[in-house]
Design an enzyme around this catalytic site. Sequence first.
Site, PDB file in Angstrom:
ATOM      1  N   LYS A   1       5.691 -22.332  57.051  1.00 48.94           N
ATOM      2  CA  LYS A   1       7.023 -23.050  56.918  1.00 48.94           C
ATOM      3  C   LYS A   1       6.616 -23.927  55.572  1.00 48.94           C
ATOM      4  O   LYS A   1       5.564 -24.158  55.141  1.00 48.94           O
ATOM      5  CB  LYS A   1       7.368 -23.865  58.069  1.00 48.94           C
ATOM      6  CG  LYS A   1       7.804 -23.002  59.290  1.00 48.94           C
ATOM      7  CD  LYS A   1       8.270 -23.715  60.240  1.00 48.94           C
ATOM      8  CE  LYS A   1       8.780 -23.163  61.670  1.00 48.94           C
ATOM      9  NZ  LYS A   1       9.336 -24.163  62.615  1.00 48.94           N
TER      10      LYS A   1
ATOM     11  N   TYR B   1      17.400 -17.985  63.422  1.00 45.81           N
ATOM     12  CA  TYR B   1      17.478 -19.054  64.356  1.00 45.81           C
ATOM     13  C   TYR B   1      18.764 -18.698  65.206  1.00 45.81           C
ATOM     14  O   TYR B   1      19.439 -19.986  65.316  1.00 45.81           O
ATOM     15  CB  TYR B   1      17.335 -20.257  63.698  1.00 45.81           C
ATOM     16  CG  TYR B   1      15.688 -20.686  63.229  1.00 45.81           C
ATOM     17  CD1 TYR B   1      14.816 -20.351  64.257  1.00 45.81           C
ATOM     18  CD2 TYR B   1      15.409 -21.171  62.099  1.00 45.81           C
ATOM     19  CE1 TYR B   1      13.351 -20.554  64.093  1.00 45.81           C
ATOM     20  CE2 TYR B   1      14.147 -21.354  61.783  1.00 45.81           C
ATOM     21  CZ  TYR B   1      13.145 -21.136  62.707  1.00 45.81           C
ATOM     22  OH  TYR B   1      11.749 -21.452  62.591  1.00 45.81           O
TER      23      TYR B   1
ATOM     24  N   PHE C   1      20.437 -30.334  65.766  1.00 43.97           N
ATOM     25  CA  PHE C   1      19.454 -30.087  64.619  1.00 43.97           C
ATOM     26  C   PHE C   1      19.744 -29.160  63.498  1.00 43.97           C
ATOM     27  O   PHE C   1      18.612 -29.052  62.941  1.00 43.97           O
ATOM     28  CB  PHE C   1      18.078 -30.569  65.350  1.00 43.97           C
ATOM     29  CG  PHE C   1      17.682 -29.313  66.162  1.00 43.97           C
ATOM     30  CD1 PHE C   1      17.280 -28.193  65.659  1.00 43.97           C
ATOM     31  CD2 PHE C   1      17.981 -29.396  67.548  1.00 43.97           C
ATOM     32  CE1 PHE C   1      16.712 -27.170  66.523  1.00 43.97           C
ATOM     33  CE2 PHE C   1      17.565 -28.300  68.451  1.00 43.97           C
ATOM     34  CZ  PHE C   1      16.961 -27.394  67.872  1.00 43.97           C
TER      35      PHE C   1
ATOM     36  N   ARG D   1       1.040 -16.626  69.824  1.00 45.33           N
ATOM     37  CA  ARG D   1       1.669 -17.831  70.330  1.00 45.33           C
ATOM     38  C   ARG D   1       0.906 -19.018  70.992  1.00 45.33           C
ATOM     39  O   ARG D   1       1.097 -20.037  70.762  1.00 45.33           O
ATOM     40  CB  ARG D   1       2.825 -17.270  71.364  1.00 45.33           C
ATOM     41  CG  ARG D   1       3.892 -16.642  70.778  1.00 45.33           C
ATOM     42  CD  ARG D   1       5.022 -17.717  70.009  1.00 45.33           C
ATOM     43  NE  ARG D   1       5.829 -18.341  71.144  1.00 45.33           N
ATOM     44  CZ  ARG D   1       6.908 -19.274  70.575  1.00 45.33           C
ATOM     45  NH1 ARG D   1       7.270 -19.108  69.166  1.00 45.33           N
ATOM     46  NH2 ARG D   1       7.427 -19.990  71.850  1.00 45.33           N
TER      47      ARG D   1
ATOM     48  N   THR E   1       6.288 -26.261  70.604  1.00 46.05           N
ATOM     49  CA  THR E   1       7.243 -26.448  69.473  1.00 46.05           C
ATOM     50  C   THR E   1       6.768 -27.850  68.859  1.00 46.05           C
ATOM     51  O   THR E   1       6.702 -28.053  67.678  1.00 46.05           O
ATOM     52  CB  THR E   1       8.496 -26.074  70.073  1.00 46.05           C
ATOM     53  OG1 THR E   1       8.667 -25.022  70.649  1.00 46.05           O
ATOM     54  CG2 THR E   1       9.584 -26.413  68.868  1.00 46.05           C
TER      55      THR E   1
ATOM     56  N   ARG F   1      -0.500 -25.989  65.753  1.00 42.95           N
ATOM     57  CA  ARG F   1       0.269 -27.195  65.562  1.00 42.95           C
ATOM     58  C   ARG F   1      -0.583 -28.503  66.171  1.00 42.95           C
ATOM     59  O   ARG F   1      -0.201 -29.276  65.570  1.00 42.95           O
ATOM     60  CB  ARG F   1       1.590 -26.815  66.405  1.00 42.95           C
ATOM     61  CG  ARG F   1       2.368 -25.828  65.671  1.00 42.95           C
ATOM     62  CD  ARG F   1       3.681 -25.495  66.719  1.00 42.95           C
ATOM     63  NE  ARG F   1       5.000 -24.561  66.110  1.00 42.95           N
ATOM     64  CZ  ARG F   1       5.654 -24.051  66.681  1.00 42.95           C
ATOM     65  NH1 ARG F   1       5.675 -23.875  67.990  1.00 42.95           N
ATOM     66  NH2 ARG F   1       6.457 -23.225  65.804  1.00 42.95           N
TER      67      ARG F   1
ATOM     68  N   ASN G   1       6.872 -28.153  61.818  1.00 44.29           N
ATOM     69  CA  ASN G   1       5.842 -27.815  62.887  1.00 44.29           C
ATOM     70  C   ASN G   1       5.176 -26.617  62.313  1.00 44.29           C
ATOM     71  O   ASN G   1       4.065 -25.881  62.819  1.00 44.29           O
ATOM     72  CB  ASN G   1       6.150 -27.831  64.216  1.00 44.29           C
ATOM     73  CG  ASN G   1       7.293 -26.643  64.140  1.00 44.29           C
ATOM     74  OD1 ASN G   1       7.600 -25.893  63.290  1.00 44.29           O
ATOM     75  ND2 ASN G   1       7.919 -26.465  65.539  1.00 44.29           N
TER      76      ASN G   1
ATOM     77  N   HIS H   1       6.095 -20.575  62.170  1.00 42.45           N
ATOM     78  CA  HIS H   1       6.774 -19.743  63.269  1.00 42.45           C
ATOM     79  C   HIS H   1       6.052 -18.481  63.712  1.00 42.45           C
ATOM     80  O   HIS H   1       5.281 -18.022  62.692  1.00 42.45           O
ATOM     81  CB  HIS H   1       8.313 -19.201  62.258  1.00 42.45           C
ATOM     82  CG  HIS H   1       8.835 -18.125  63.340  1.00 42.45           C
ATOM     83  ND1 HIS H   1       9.707 -18.500  64.250  1.00 42.45           N
ATOM     84  CD2 HIS H   1       8.647 -16.706  63.291  1.00 42.45           C
ATOM     85  CE1 HIS H   1      10.075 -17.200  64.927  1.00 42.45           C
ATOM     86  NE2 HIS H   1       9.373 -16.250  64.452  1.00 42.45           N
TER      87      HIS H   1
ATOM     88  N   GLU I   1      12.199  -9.156  63.945  1.00 44.64           N
ATOM     89  CA  GLU I   1      11.905 -10.307  62.848  1.00 44.64           C
ATOM     90  C   GLU I   1      10.990  -9.512  61.711  1.00 44.64           C
ATOM     91  O   GLU I   1      11.273 -10.104  60.665  1.00 44.64           O
ATOM     92  CB  GLU I   1      10.949 -11.241  63.605  1.00 44.64           C
ATOM     93  CG  GLU I   1      12.106 -12.089  64.572  1.00 44.64           C
ATOM     94  CD  GLU I   1      11.501 -13.309  65.096  1.00 44.64           C
ATOM     95  OE1 GLU I   1      10.028 -13.663  64.977  1.00 44.64           O
ATOM     96  OE2 GLU I   1      11.891 -14.249  65.911  1.00 44.64           O
TER      97      GLU I   1
HETATM   98  N1  UDP Z   1      13.311 -27.395  66.407  1.00 47.42           N
HETATM   99  C1  UDP Z   1      13.816 -28.713  65.979  1.00 47.42           C
HETATM  100  N2  UDP Z   1      14.223 -29.488  67.108  1.00 47.42           N
HETATM  101  C2  UDP Z   1      14.139 -29.127  68.434  1.00 47.42           C
HETATM  102  C3  UDP Z   1      13.554 -27.811  68.702  1.00 47.42           C
HETATM  103  C4  UDP Z   1      13.443 -26.880  67.527  1.00 47.42           C
HETATM  104  O1  UDP Z   1      13.810 -28.889  64.836  1.00 47.42           O
HETATM  105  O2  UDP Z   1      14.427 -29.777  69.190  1.00 47.42           O
HETATM  106  C5  UDP Z   1      12.877 -26.310  65.270  1.00 47.42           C
HETATM  107  C6  UDP Z   1      11.545 -26.076  65.124  1.00 47.42           C
HETATM  108  O3  UDP Z   1      11.154 -26.294  63.822  1.00 47.42           O
HETATM  109  C7  UDP Z   1      11.099 -25.005  65.968  1.00 47.42           C
HETATM  110  C8  UDP Z   1      12.395 -24.202  65.518  1.00 47.42           C
HETATM  111  O4  UDP Z   1      13.507 -25.106  65.545  1.00 47.42           O
HETATM  112  O5  UDP Z   1       9.912 -24.330  65.494  1.00 47.42           O
HETATM  113  C9  UDP Z   1      12.800 -22.953  66.370  1.00 47.42           C
HETATM  114  O6  UDP Z   1      12.684 -23.364  67.757  1.00 47.42           O
HETATM  115  P1  UDP Z   1      12.283 -22.618  68.984  1.00 47.42           P
HETATM  116  O7  UDP Z   1      12.907 -23.545  70.252  1.00 47.42           O
HETATM  117  O8  UDP Z   1      12.589 -21.323  68.893  1.00 47.42           O
HETATM  118  O9  UDP Z   1      10.639 -23.044  69.024  1.00 47.42           O
HETATM  119  P2  UDP Z   1       9.276 -22.146  68.427  1.00 47.42           P
HETATM  120  O10 UDP Z   1       9.560 -20.898  68.984  1.00 47.42           O
HETATM  121  O11 UDP Z   1       9.177 -22.403  66.911  1.00 47.42           O
HETATM  122  O12 UDP Z   1       8.312 -23.044  69.071  1.00 47.42           O
HETATM  123 MG    MG Z   2      11.269 -19.423  68.639  1.00 50.33          MG
END
Ligand code: UDP
Ligand code: MG
Length: 154
Positions: free
Chosen positions: A9, A49, A57, A85, A91, A102, A112, A115, A126
């Site tokens: 990112k 997304y 957000f 993962r 996250t 992370r 963070n 992705h 994807e």
């Molecule tokens: N995100 C955010 N606020 C939140 C949750 C998620 O800004 O409360 C953002 C964050 O950058 C995250 C992305 O949205 O990586 C995608 O969310 P997801 O729940 O899919 O998390 P990930 O799979 O990236 O851990």
């Molecule tokens: Mg995700």
Amino acid sequence: MEKTLVILKPSCVERALIGPVITRIQQRGIIISGMKMMQLDEKILREHYSHLVDKPFFPSLVASMMASPVVCMVLSGVDVVEVFRKMTGVTNGRKAEPGTLRGDFCMSGQANIIHASDSPENAQIEINRFFKPEEVFDYTPSNINFLYSADEIK
Ligand code: UDP
Ligand code: MG
């Protein structure tokens, strides 16, 4: 071999963490099958997304993902979706375990750094979203027999 889609990112690119993250990927023995820089736009981010479009957000997330170019990668390995993962961590960077990407490289729940696809099915969707077929290279590295035993990759 299983594949996953990874995005370094803007919080990774701008903080000059591309190198350290790629080093950790290669140290683990994960194969890089595709890699390119892209400037993401709102259209692709609304698809990527789509599970978050109704969250408060979401506008800030889209802006953060368009703040600079990103690096998109296709990674290959046995069970690579689950392995990567786990390497990524949860996250919110403040809650991510030390030793995860992370947990070692960020302090934010949004910025963070990375992705990673969350299932093999989503990984395929994807990869098709971010890569043309000819941009993914299904080569076998010459050290493959030192990465896996023969029965693990038959
Ligand atoms: N995100 C955010 N606020 C939140 C949750 C998620 O800004 O409360 C953002 C964050 O950058 C995250 C992305 O949205 O990586 C995608 O969310 P997801 O729940 O899919 O998390 P990930 O799979 O990236 O851990
Ligand atoms: Mg995700």
